[in-house]
Write a protein that holds these residues in place. Structure first.
Motif, PDB file in Angstrom:
ATOM      1  N   SER A  67      45.005  41.573  27.458  1.00 17.61           N
ATOM      2  CA  SER A  67      45.938  42.692  27.516  1.00 17.61           C
ATOM      3  C   SER A  67      46.592  42.950  26.166  1.00 17.61           C
ATOM      4  O   SER A  67      46.600  42.101  25.271  1.00 17.61           O
ATOM      5  N   SER A  68      47.149  44.161  26.012  1.00 17.17           N
ATOM      6  CA  SER A  68      47.904  44.565  24.825  1.00 17.17           C
ATOM      7  C   SER A  68      47.093  44.411  23.552  1.00 17.17           C
ATOM      8  O   SER A  68      47.504  43.771  22.585  1.00 17.17           O
ATOM      9  N   ASN A  69      45.894  45.009  23.569  1.00 14.90           N
ATOM     10  CA  ASN A  69      45.071  45.137  22.381  1.00 14.90           C
ATOM     11  C   ASN A  69      44.662  46.600  22.245  1.00 14.90           C
ATOM     12  O   ASN A  69      45.333  47.481  22.783  1.00 14.90           O
ATOM     13  N   LYS A  70      43.567  46.850  21.536  1.00 12.19           N
ATOM     14  CA  LYS A  70      43.058  48.212  21.379  1.00 12.19           C
ATOM     15  C   LYS A  70      41.615  48.296  21.865  1.00 12.19           C
ATOM     16  O   LYS A  70      40.800  49.033  21.319  1.00 12.19           O
ATOM     17  N   LEU A  71      41.304  47.538  22.886  1.00  8.03           N
ATOM     18  CA  LEU A  71      39.949  47.504  23.416  1.00  8.03           C
ATOM     19  C   LEU A  71      39.629  48.830  24.091  1.00  8.03           C
ATOM     20  O   LEU A  71      40.501  49.453  24.709  1.00  8.03           O
ATOM     21  N   GLU A  72      38.378  49.222  23.997  1.00  5.72           N
ATOM     22  CA  GLU A  72      37.985  50.507  24.554  1.00  5.72           C
ATOM     23  C   GLU A  72      36.644  50.370  25.257  1.00  5.72           C
ATOM     24  O   GLU A  72      36.016  49.305  25.259  1.00  5.72           O
ATOM     25  N   GLY A  73      36.209  51.479  25.847  1.00  2.78           N
ATOM     26  CA  GLY A  73      34.946  51.481  26.563  1.00  2.78           C
ATOM     27  C   GLY A  73      35.126  51.045  28.006  1.00  2.78           C
ATOM     28  O   GLY A  73      36.232  50.820  28.494  1.00  2.78           O
ATOM     29  N   ALA A  74      34.022  50.907  28.689  1.00  2.00           N
ATOM     30  CA  ALA A  74      34.045  50.521  30.100  1.00  2.00           C
ATOM     31  C   ALA A  74      34.229  49.009  30.249  1.00  2.00           C
ATOM     32  O   ALA A  74      33.872  48.237  29.352  1.00  2.00           O
ATOM     33  N   ILE A  75      34.788  48.615  31.376  1.00  2.00           N
ATOM     34  CA  ILE A  75      34.915  47.188  31.691  1.00  2.00           C
ATOM     35  C   ILE A  75      33.549  46.667  32.105  1.00  2.00           C
ATOM     36  O   ILE A  75      32.892  47.232  32.982  1.00  2.00           O
ATOM     37  N   GLN A  76      33.127  45.567  31.484  1.00  2.00           N
ATOM     38  CA  GLN A  76      31.803  45.028  31.765  1.00  2.00           C
ATOM     39  C   GLN A  76      31.736  44.397  33.155  1.00  2.00           C
ATOM     40  O   GLN A  76      32.754  44.067  33.762  1.00  2.00           O
ATOM     41  N   ASN A  77      30.526  44.236  33.617  1.00  2.00           N
ATOM     42  CA  ASN A  77      30.297  43.577  34.901  1.00  2.00           C
ATOM     43  C   ASN A  77      30.762  42.123  34.816  1.00  2.00           C
ATOM     44  O   ASN A  77      30.265  41.341  33.999  1.00  2.00           O
ATOM     45  N   SER A  85      30.780  39.996  37.469  1.00  2.00           N
ATOM     46  CA  SER A  85      30.403  39.375  38.739  1.00  2.00           C
ATOM     47  C   SER A  85      30.058  37.899  38.604  1.00  2.00           C
ATOM     48  O   SER A  85      30.171  37.141  39.573  1.00  2.00           O
ATOM     49  N   LYS A  86      29.661  37.451  37.385  1.00  2.00           N
ATOM     50  CA  LYS A  86      29.332  36.037  37.206  1.00  2.00           C
ATOM     51  C   LYS A  86      30.574  35.147  37.200  1.00  2.00           C
ATOM     52  O   LYS A  86      30.467  33.932  37.389  1.00  2.00           O
ATOM     53  N   LEU A  87      31.738  35.747  36.969  1.00  2.00           N
ATOM     54  CA  LEU A  87      32.970  34.951  36.877  1.00  2.00           C
ATOM     55  C   LEU A  87      33.529  34.731  38.273  1.00  2.00           C
ATOM     56  O   LEU A  87      34.637  35.149  38.615  1.00  2.00           O
ATOM     57  N   SER A  88      32.794  34.027  39.071  1.00  2.00           N
ATOM     58  CA  SER A  88      33.132  33.877  40.490  1.00  2.00           C
ATOM     59  C   SER A  88      34.367  33.022  40.719  1.00  2.00           C
ATOM     60  O   SER A  88      34.938  33.039  41.815  1.00  2.00           O
ATOM     61  N   LEU A  89      34.806  32.263  39.693  1.00  2.00           N
ATOM     62  CA  LEU A  89      35.992  31.402  39.841  1.00  2.00           C
ATOM     63  C   LEU A  89      37.266  32.082  39.355  1.00  2.00           C
ATOM     64  O   LEU A  89      38.350  31.506  39.452  1.00  2.00           O
ATOM     65  N   LEU A  90      37.132  33.302  38.831  1.00  2.00           N
ATOM     66  CA  LEU A  90      38.259  33.979  38.203  1.00  2.00           C
ATOM     67  C   LEU A  90      39.384  34.244  39.206  1.00  2.00           C
ATOM     68  O   LEU A  90      39.167  34.799  40.278  1.00  2.00           O
ATOM     69  N   ARG A  91      40.604  33.849  38.818  1.00  2.00           N
ATOM     70  CA  ARG A  91      41.781  34.072  39.658  1.00  2.00           C
ATOM     71  C   ARG A  91      42.761  35.067  39.035  1.00  2.00           C
ATOM     72  O   ARG A  91      43.500  35.727  39.767  1.00  2.00           O
ATOM     73  N   GLU A  92      42.794  35.139  37.710  1.00  2.00           N
ATOM     74  CA  GLU A  92      43.702  36.078  37.044  1.00  2.00           C
ATOM     75  C   GLU A  92      42.930  36.878  36.008  1.00  2.00           C
ATOM     76  O   GLU A  92      42.282  36.311  35.130  1.00  2.00           O
ATOM     77  N   LEU A  93      43.044  38.219  36.103  1.00  2.00           N
ATOM     78  CA  LEU A  93      42.388  39.119  35.163  1.00  2.00           C
ATOM     79  C   LEU A  93      43.428  40.098  34.636  1.00  2.00           C
ATOM     80  O   LEU A  93      43.956  40.940  35.373  1.00  2.00           O
ATOM     81  N   HIS A  94      43.740  39.979  33.338  1.00  2.00           N
ATOM     82  CA  HIS A  94      44.743  40.815  32.675  1.00  2.00           C
ATOM     83  C   HIS A  94      44.054  41.647  31.597  1.00  2.00           C
ATOM     84  O   HIS A  94      43.649  41.119  30.556  1.00  2.00           O
ATOM     85  N   LEU A  95      43.926  42.946  31.840  1.00  2.00           N
ATOM     86  CA  LEU A  95      43.325  43.847  30.864  1.00  2.00           C
ATOM     87  C   LEU A  95      44.237  45.033  30.572  1.00  2.00           C
ATOM     88  O   LEU A  95      43.787  46.067  30.074  1.00  2.00           O
ATOM     89  N   SER A  96      45.497  44.910  30.847  1.00  2.00           N
ATOM     90  CA  SER A  96      46.433  46.030  30.722  1.00  2.00           C
ATOM     91  C   SER A  96      46.679  46.410  29.266  1.00  2.00           C
ATOM     92  O   SER A  96      46.416  45.644  28.335  1.00  2.00           O
ATOM     93  N   ASP A  97      47.207  47.625  29.081  1.00  2.00           N
ATOM     94  CA  ASP A  97      47.662  48.097  27.782  1.00  2.00           C
ATOM     95  C   ASP A  97      46.539  48.058  26.741  1.00  2.00           C
ATOM     96  O   ASP A  97      46.678  47.496  25.662  1.00  2.00           O
ATOM     97  N   ASN A  98      45.409  48.665  27.094  1.00  2.00           N
ATOM     98  CA  ASN A  98      44.305  48.862  26.170  1.00  2.00           C
ATOM     99  C   ASN A  98      43.905  50.331  26.219  1.00  2.00           C
ATOM    100  O   ASN A  98      44.689  51.183  26.644  1.00  2.00           O
ATOM    101  N   GLN A  99      42.698  50.611  25.814  1.00  2.00           N
ATOM    102  CA  GLN A  99      42.177  51.977  25.861  1.00  2.00           C
ATOM    103  C   GLN A  99      40.881  52.016  26.663  1.00  2.00           C
ATOM    104  O   GLN A  99      39.956  52.772  26.364  1.00  2.00           O
TER     105      GLN A  99
END
Length: 813
Positions: free
Chosen positions: A333-343, A345-359
């Motif tokens: 989060s809080s960077n200048k990342l752009e484009g679409a969010i990648q797939n 699906s392999k991160l099957s153990l993921l519990r927290e995903l923070h991608l806010s405040d980008n482009q």
């Protein structure tokens, strides 16, 4: 001779066992009584303290082994444990502790003790020593190096301690495994990386958070023949730069946990970071990293926690991150990342995903569907598009925090019969497209604490089931919609026990205001159709610090009782009568801090009551467009010395301008359209904070904002002439109320200034002492909320921010 039968043998065994157990009990009862010398040492320790409210040693129990915080050996009777953490102790540590030479465990953390004594180095059997979170000052006594049996040492969060012996005493602690000296000043330590590398090989975790460490030398000067580093290394909150990486890369096989957040690391993320394949935890957040995220990070397949947030990273999210199959926590989060969010699906153990405040843009198709363990999802403040249906969320059965706010082109369209598989605690969907109907799926969420569906294009009535939802609501924001409804009379009282903020502004709520409870801190009901009197305020005796009832249809006189607000806005109602003495009494409250007062465009009469002079913390006063009369009180210029905005236009004031020369912070002064005469005070020209009208004949000063129309503006040549001649000027006087074209914008301008102060004050009073997810949400609100949701910011009892001591403490445990 008859041989004993089986029953006799069993009986004999039981009798023997009973005798043995009885003997051991007698022995234990003897040794469990404490040794008198140690009992006296403990009593002297307590007597040496200035304050020890929770220690009642010797009052009801003679045996010191049974005293609170004391444990004795069952074999010898010696005191082996002294645990007095969190006991509110005040004073110095008495040397009587030298009488406890068999101590192996000593914990005096989280108290108010002063002077770190040298004699602790003589209690040589200590294995665990925790002196953190006190008020020790001076230097670390090198005698601590005598504690060769020590396994764990924690002297962190003693910010007045400085290390003056180059950490050489540490080399003697051959058994040490855990070392925490966070918030101790290590700026005098020469070549600290070499010192760390030479620490005992058994050391497993080392925490040097906020130790004023820097990298003043080139990497080539660092010893290349060092053995290893601890598996856990916390170097956060220092002044480290990118020179730290070459040193760290020498230990790619030993480091497992690395914290470098809040440093001064600049430049690109090194590709060689991907070689640190043993890392499980990596935090580089709150630095100045730039460029793209290297694909090489995908080699770190053991990584469980990755945080690159609050940097200047650009480009897209690399597909290689999908190889980190062990990831549980991912924060970009809080960077200048752009484009679409990648797939993902392999991160099957993921519990927290923070991608806010980008482009980030594009849709969420094929992004979330297989993340069945996901608990925390924050994609707010991006440019995501498309439609989210139940298909996207149907597998997220563990989800409890959903934040898609500020994606204005993102629509949520679920079937009316859909029952989500999750039960959310936080629901943040501001500026998403939820309407026009009130979203029915919220009915299934029975225990949420935060609901924000503001500016969601809802133009509907609130269904009856909404009034029976969660009893756990702490934050509610359904503002900036077109909701038409009358609130049930007892709803606030029944559903908002212990709530923090309620924002129903900019809707079509009508009827009389329901009963309030005594727990709310922030209440914004502005820009609705509420009517009736304001006597309901008398029913609230709680700490309501922010109250905005502006732009409604309230009528009648001001009530005789008030809560203790910091911000009060009654602008644009039908209120009348006098500003009573009882109102000024709110400034006599023990914790009163009234800073902003807005009564604009009502029908108040009479003089400004003298009791208001007690509100010495006021920054903003707006009584414009009323029928107030008499002279402008002189006490405004002598008692309200922190005043920044004073608006009294379109009233019936008479007389001269009072002496305002002490109001050095004044930025806006509007006393137009009154019957004021006399001279302009000489000191007006010296108001360096006053905003000036931008034209060729005004003083050419830039104060960072444009003064709104209606402020008092003085032509510099005109003022000079007045000061030279001391001539009397007759201002234009208007007896009627002039229509204000920009009144709405002006109101929010004043409010933004006032709330800036309110936020600062309440932010310093404390932070939200809650679970980590609460703190995260709070700081998001602090960073993101705009003009309307700023009311939520005002509740920083919490928090929720950051008090660095609290953050380091929680990180260290």
């Amino acid at each position: 001779m008859r041989s004993p039968n089986y029953a006799e043998l069993v009986l004999l065994f039981l009798c023997t066992a009973t005798i043995i157990c009885f003997a051991f009990n007698l022995h234990d009862s003897e040794v469990m009584r404490c040794i008198e010398e140690e009992r006296q040492a403990l009593l002297k320790f307590r007597q040496g303290l200035l304050y020890s409210p929770e220690l009642s040693w010797g009052t009801h129990e003679e045996d010191c082994c049974k005293w609170e915080g004391i444990k004795c050996s069952n074999r010898t009777g010696h005191a082996v444990t002294l645990d007095l953490s969190h006991k509110h102790l005040l004073g110095e540590i008495s040397s009587s502790l030298l009488g406890l030479q068999h101590l192996t465990y000593l914990d005096l953390s989280d108290n108010s003790l002063s002077i770190l004594p040298k004699f602790i180095g003589s209690i040589t059997k200590l294995q665990y020593l925790n002196l953190s979170c006190n008020y020790f000052s001076g230097t670390i006594p090198p005698q601590l190096g005598n504690l060769s049996n020590l396994i764990s040492l924690d002297i962190s969060l003693n910010e007045m301690i400085i290390e003056d012996h180059n950490l050489d005493w540490l080399f003697h602690l051959s058994s040490l495994r855990h070392l925490d000296i966070s918030s101790v000043n290590l700026s005098k330590v020469v070549n600290w990386p070499d010192k760390i590398s030479m620490l005992p090989s058994l050391l497993e975790d080392l925490r040097l958070c906020n130790c004023e460490l820097s990298m003043p030398f080139p990497p080539a000067l660092i010893n290349a023949n060092c053995s290893s580093l601890p598996s856990l290394l916390d170097l956060s909150w220092n002044q480290l730069n990118s020179s730290i990486f070459p040193w760290l890369f020498k230990y790619t096989n030993s480091l497992v946990h690395l914290d470098l957040l809040y440093n001064a690391i600049q430049g690109l993320v090194p590709k060689t970071l991907g070689n640190m394949v043993a890392l499980v935890h990596l935090d580089l957040s709150h630095n100045y990293l730039e460029g793209s995220i290297p694909k090489a990070l995908g080699n770190m397949v053991a990584l469980v926690h990755l945080d690159l947030s609050h940097n200047n990273l650009e480009g897209s999210i690399p597909k290689a991150l999908g190889n980190m199959v062990a990831l549980v926590h991912l924060d970009l989060s809080s960077n200048k990342l752009e484009g679409a969010i990648q797939n993902l699906s392999k991160l099957s153990l993921l519990r927290e995903l923070h991608l806010s405040d980008n482009q980030l843009n594009g849709s969420l198709d094929n992004v979330l569907g297989k993340l069945s363990k996901l608990q925390f999802l924050d994609l707010s403040f991006n440019s995501l598009k498309g439609v989210i249906t139940e298909t996207h969320l149907s597998n997220l059965s563990s989800l409890n925090h959903l934040d898609l706010s500020y994606n204005s082109d993102l629509s949520l369209k679920f079937s009316p019969e859909w029952v989500p598989p999750f039960h959310l605690d936080y629901i943040e969907l501001r500026s998403c497209k939820l309407g026009p109907a009130f979203p029915p799926w919220i009915q299934t969420q029975k225990n949420f604490s935060l609901l924000d569906i503001s500016d969601a294009r809802i133009s509907d009535t609130i269904p009856n089931w909404f009034w029976d939802l969660s009893f756990n609501i702490k934050f509610l924001n359904i503002s900036t919609n077109q909701i038409i409804v009358t609130i049930p009379f007892g709803w606030f009282l029944a559903r908002f026990q212990g709530s923090y903020a309620i924002d129903l502004s900019y809707n079509r709520f009508s009827g009389q205001l329901p009963q309030l409870n005594s727990d709310s801190l922030v209440l914004n009901l502005s820009n609705n159709l509420f009517h009736g009197t304001m006597t309901f305020i008398c029913e609230s005796d709680g700490p309501l610090i922010y109250l905005d009832l502006s732009n409604n249809l309230f009528s009648g006189e001001l009530p005789k009782c008030w809560p203790n607000p910091s911000f009060l806005n009654l602008t644009n109602n039908n209120l009348s009568g006098r500003i009573l003495e009882s109102f000024g009494k709110i400034c006599f409250w023990k914790y009163s801090y009234l800073t902003s007062l807005h009564f604009q465009n009502n029908s108040f009469i009479g003089e400004l009551h003298v009791s208001l002079m007690n509100c010495s913390s006021l920054r903003v006063i707006d009584f414009g467009e009323n029928k107030l009369s008499g002279r402008i009180p002189a006490w405004i210029g002598t008692s309200l010395l922190q005043l920044m905005i004073l608006r009294l236009p379109s009233n019936e004031f008479v007389g001269s301008i009072p002496h305002l020369c002490q109001l050095t912070s004044l930025q806006i002064l509007d006393i137009s359209y009154n019957s004021i005469s006399g001279t302009i005070p000489r000191c007006i020209y010296n108001f360096t904070a006053m905003a000036q009208k931008q034209n060729s004949e005004t003083i050419p000063l830039d104060y960072g904002f444009d003064a709104p129309e209606g402020s008092i503006h003085f032509d510099s040549k005109y003022i000079e002439k007045c000061l030279e001649d001391e001539a009397t000027q007759d201002p234009k006087i208007g007896s009627t109320h002039q229509e204000q074209e920009n009144s709405h914008e002006r109101l929010w301008f004043y409010t933004s200034i006032a709330v800036g102060f309110v936020v600062g004050f309440w932010g310093a009073c404390g932070t939200l002492v809650l679970k980590s997810s609460w703190r995260h949400a709070y700081f998001q609100v602090l960073e993101r909320m705009g003009d309307i949701i700023f009311v939520t910011i005002a509740i920083n009892m919490a928090t929720p921010l950051k008090n660095f001591k609290t953050q380091c403490y929680h990180e260290n445990i």
